[in-house]
Design a protein around this motif. Structure first.
Motif, PDB file in Angstrom:
ATOM      1  N   ALA A  99       0.829  -1.212   0.000  1.00 31.50           N
ATOM      2  CA  ALA A  99       0.000   0.000   0.000  1.00 31.50           C
ATOM      3  C   ALA A  99       0.860   1.258   0.000  1.00 31.50           C
ATOM      4  O   ALA A  99       0.564   2.215  -0.723  1.00 31.50           O
ATOM      5  CB  ALA A  99      -0.944  -0.005   1.200  1.00 31.50           C
ATOM      6  N   ASN A 100       1.931   1.265   0.795  1.00 27.30           N
ATOM      7  CA  ASN A 100       2.822   2.431   0.822  1.00 27.30           C
ATOM      8  C   ASN A 100       3.446   2.661  -0.546  1.00 27.30           C
ATOM      9  O   ASN A 100       3.540   3.798  -1.021  1.00 27.30           O
ATOM     10  CB  ASN A 100       3.937   2.240   1.845  1.00 27.30           C
ATOM     11  CG  ASN A 100       3.436   2.210   3.258  1.00 27.30           C
ATOM     12  OD1 ASN A 100       2.261   2.352   3.524  1.00 27.30           O
ATOM     13  ND2 ASN A 100       4.335   1.991   4.192  1.00 27.30           N
ATOM     14  N   ALA A 101       3.912   1.567  -1.163  1.00 30.40           N
ATOM     15  CA  ALA A 101       4.590   1.687  -2.453  1.00 30.40           C
ATOM     16  C   ALA A 101       3.642   2.166  -3.550  1.00 30.40           C
ATOM     17  O   ALA A 101       4.036   2.924  -4.433  1.00 30.40           O
ATOM     18  CB  ALA A 101       5.208   0.345  -2.848  1.00 30.40           C
ATOM     19  N   VAL A 102       2.388   1.740  -3.496  1.00 28.59           N
ATOM     20  CA  VAL A 102       1.434   2.077  -4.550  1.00 28.59           C
ATOM     21  C   VAL A 102       0.771   3.430  -4.307  1.00 28.59           C
ATOM     22  O   VAL A 102       0.774   4.299  -5.175  1.00 28.59           O
ATOM     23  CB  VAL A 102       0.366   0.974  -4.693  1.00 28.59           C
ATOM     24  CG1 VAL A 102      -0.750   1.394  -5.632  1.00 28.59           C
ATOM     25  CG2 VAL A 102       1.009  -0.318  -5.170  1.00 28.59           C
ATOM     26  N   PHE A 103       0.223   3.626  -3.104  1.00 31.14           N
ATOM     27  CA  PHE A 103      -0.542   4.846  -2.848  1.00 31.14           C
ATOM     28  C   PHE A 103       0.290   5.952  -2.206  1.00 31.14           C
ATOM     29  O   PHE A 103      -0.124   7.107  -2.179  1.00 31.14           O
ATOM     30  CB  PHE A 103      -1.766   4.535  -1.990  1.00 31.14           C
ATOM     31  CG  PHE A 103      -2.748   3.638  -2.688  1.00 31.14           C
ATOM     32  CD1 PHE A 103      -3.514   4.111  -3.738  1.00 31.14           C
ATOM     33  CD2 PHE A 103      -2.879   2.317  -2.312  1.00 31.14           C
ATOM     34  CE1 PHE A 103      -4.404   3.286  -4.399  1.00 31.14           C
ATOM     35  CE2 PHE A 103      -3.767   1.475  -2.974  1.00 31.14           C
ATOM     36  CZ  PHE A 103      -4.536   1.961  -4.017  1.00 31.14           C
ATOM     37  N   GLY A 104       1.465   5.622  -1.700  1.00 28.92           N
ATOM     38  CA  GLY A 104       2.307   6.622  -1.061  1.00 28.92           C
ATOM     39  C   GLY A 104       3.558   6.964  -1.832  1.00 28.92           C
ATOM     40  O   GLY A 104       4.475   7.573  -1.290  1.00 28.92           O
ATOM     41  N   TYR A 127      -8.329   9.746  -2.095  1.00 33.37           N
ATOM     42  CA  TYR A 127      -8.444   9.571  -0.649  1.00 33.37           C
ATOM     43  C   TYR A 127      -7.326   8.640  -0.138  1.00 33.37           C
ATOM     44  O   TYR A 127      -6.654   8.955   0.838  1.00 33.37           O
ATOM     45  CB  TYR A 127      -9.812   9.001  -0.268  1.00 33.37           C
ATOM     46  CG  TYR A 127      -9.880   8.586   1.176  1.00 33.37           C
ATOM     47  CD1 TYR A 127     -10.000   9.544   2.178  1.00 33.37           C
ATOM     48  CD2 TYR A 127      -9.793   7.242   1.529  1.00 33.37           C
ATOM     49  CE1 TYR A 127     -10.043   9.164   3.511  1.00 33.37           C
ATOM     50  CE2 TYR A 127      -9.834   6.871   2.865  1.00 33.37           C
ATOM     51  CZ  TYR A 127      -9.955   7.826   3.853  1.00 33.37           C
ATOM     52  OH  TYR A 127      -9.992   7.458   5.173  1.00 33.37           O
ATOM     53  N   LEU A 128      -7.133   7.513  -0.825  1.00 31.81           N
ATOM     54  CA  LEU A 128      -6.088   6.581  -0.392  1.00 31.81           C
ATOM     55  C   LEU A 128      -4.716   7.231  -0.464  1.00 31.81           C
ATOM     56  O   LEU A 128      -3.893   7.066   0.460  1.00 31.81           O
ATOM     57  CB  LEU A 128      -6.140   5.311  -1.247  1.00 31.81           C
ATOM     58  CG  LEU A 128      -7.357   4.420  -1.023  1.00 31.81           C
ATOM     59  CD1 LEU A 128      -7.437   3.338  -2.086  1.00 31.81           C
ATOM     60  CD2 LEU A 128      -7.336   3.817   0.363  1.00 31.81           C
ATOM     61  N   GLN A 129      -4.438   7.976  -1.507  1.00 33.86           N
ATOM     62  CA  GLN A 129      -3.159   8.669  -1.615  1.00 33.86           C
ATOM     63  C   GLN A 129      -2.973   9.681  -0.481  1.00 33.86           C
ATOM     64  O   GLN A 129      -1.877   9.852   0.031  1.00 33.86           O
ATOM     65  CB  GLN A 129      -3.028   9.357  -2.976  1.00 33.86           C
ATOM     66  CG  GLN A 129      -2.816   8.379  -4.114  1.00 33.86           C
ATOM     67  CD  GLN A 129      -2.778   9.061  -5.469  1.00 33.86           C
ATOM     68  OE1 GLN A 129      -3.547   9.984  -5.732  1.00 33.86           O
ATOM     69  NE2 GLN A 129      -1.865   8.603  -6.324  1.00 33.86           N
ATOM     70  N   SER A 130      -4.057  10.319  -0.056  1.00 31.89           N
ATOM     71  CA  SER A 130      -3.963  11.323   1.010  1.00 31.89           C
ATOM     72  C   SER A 130      -3.635  10.699   2.369  1.00 31.89           C
ATOM     73  O   SER A 130      -3.133  11.380   3.254  1.00 31.89           O
ATOM     74  CB  SER A 130      -5.269  12.109   1.117  1.00 31.89           C
ATOM     75  OG  SER A 130      -6.290  11.335   1.746  1.00 31.89           O
ATOM     76  N   ARG A 131      -3.885   9.397   2.512  1.00 31.69           N
ATOM     77  CA  ARG A 131      -3.630   8.716   3.793  1.00 31.69           C
ATOM     78  C   ARG A 131      -2.139   8.457   4.002  1.00 31.69           C
ATOM     79  O   ARG A 131      -1.716   8.099   5.086  1.00 31.69           O
ATOM     80  CB  ARG A 131      -4.388   7.395   3.851  1.00 31.69           C
ATOM     81  CG  ARG A 131      -5.887   7.497   3.621  1.00 31.69           C
ATOM     82  CD  ARG A 131      -6.568   8.367   4.624  1.00 31.69           C
ATOM     83  NE  ARG A 131      -6.542   7.692   5.915  1.00 31.69           N
ATOM     84  CZ  ARG A 131      -6.937   8.235   7.043  1.00 31.69           C
ATOM     85  NH1 ARG A 131      -7.363   9.437   7.076  1.00 31.69           N
ATOM     86  NH2 ARG A 131      -6.880   7.554   8.165  1.00 31.69           N
ATOM     87  N   PHE A 132      -1.341   8.611   2.954  1.00 32.13           N
ATOM     88  CA  PHE A 132       0.093   8.367   3.049  1.00 32.13           C
ATOM     89  C   PHE A 132       0.820   9.682   2.989  1.00 32.13           C
ATOM     90  O   PHE A 132       1.919   9.863   2.873  1.00 32.13           O
ATOM     91  CB  PHE A 132       0.552   7.403   1.943  1.00 32.13           C
ATOM     92  CG  PHE A 132      -0.062   6.038   2.098  1.00 32.13           C
ATOM     93  CD1 PHE A 132       0.552   5.077   2.882  1.00 32.13           C
ATOM     94  CD2 PHE A 132      -1.269   5.724   1.506  1.00 32.13           C
ATOM     95  CE1 PHE A 132      -0.011   3.833   3.042  1.00 32.13           C
ATOM     96  CE2 PHE A 132      -1.856   4.481   1.667  1.00 32.13           C
ATOM     97  CZ  PHE A 132      -1.213   3.539   2.437  1.00 32.13           C
TER      98      PHE A 132
END
Length: 132
Positions: A99-104, A127-132
């Motif tokens: 998840a970090n590698a993809v969305f962050g 939204y998912l990108q904003s969580r990282f």
């Protein structure tokens, strides 16, 4: 975690070790080790562990092997703490949390790519990108 960065004496031995303590409902999220395979020994509690393609429950004394590069995770499905030890076939196996590698990622992956790859709408991806 014991690896070559913490214990230089293991340099060239191609080993590392980590103790993982899981609270009830604790999770080690989907990740991969690009430079080493992992063998996980559960010594306390109950874990649900899996590659992306399997789903066994582990009980104390059980062992599970994650081949190099295979995406995997662990999840404490018990009511008590769980403790496991993982040995890795590398002095620096690395870890990539999916998840970090993809969305962050920085710079971010193109919104259209993530929308299509995960079959999500753009607002969800944002939204998912904003969580990282």
């Amino acid at each position: 975690m014991v690896n070559v960065d913490v214990l230089p004496g293991i340099s060239t031995l191609d080993i590392s070790l980590v103790r993982i303590d899981y609270v009830p409902n604790g999770v080690n999220p989907p990740h991969t080790h690009p430079r080493g395979s992992e063998i996980l020994l559960l010594v306390q509690g109950t874990l649900y562990v899996a590659f992306v393609i399997s789903n066994p429950d582990l009980n104390p004394g059980d062992v599970f092997v994650f081949p190099i590069g295979m995406i995997h995770f662990q999840f404490n499905i018990g009511k008590t703490a769980a403790v496991a030890f993982a040995g890795l076939s590398s002095q620096n196996a690395g870890v990539i949390t999916i998840a970090n590698a993809v969305f962050g990622s920085n710079p971010p992956i193109n919104l259209d790519v993530l929308t299509k790859a995960f079959q999500l709408d753009k607002n969800t991806v944002k939204y998912l990108q904003s969580r990282f």
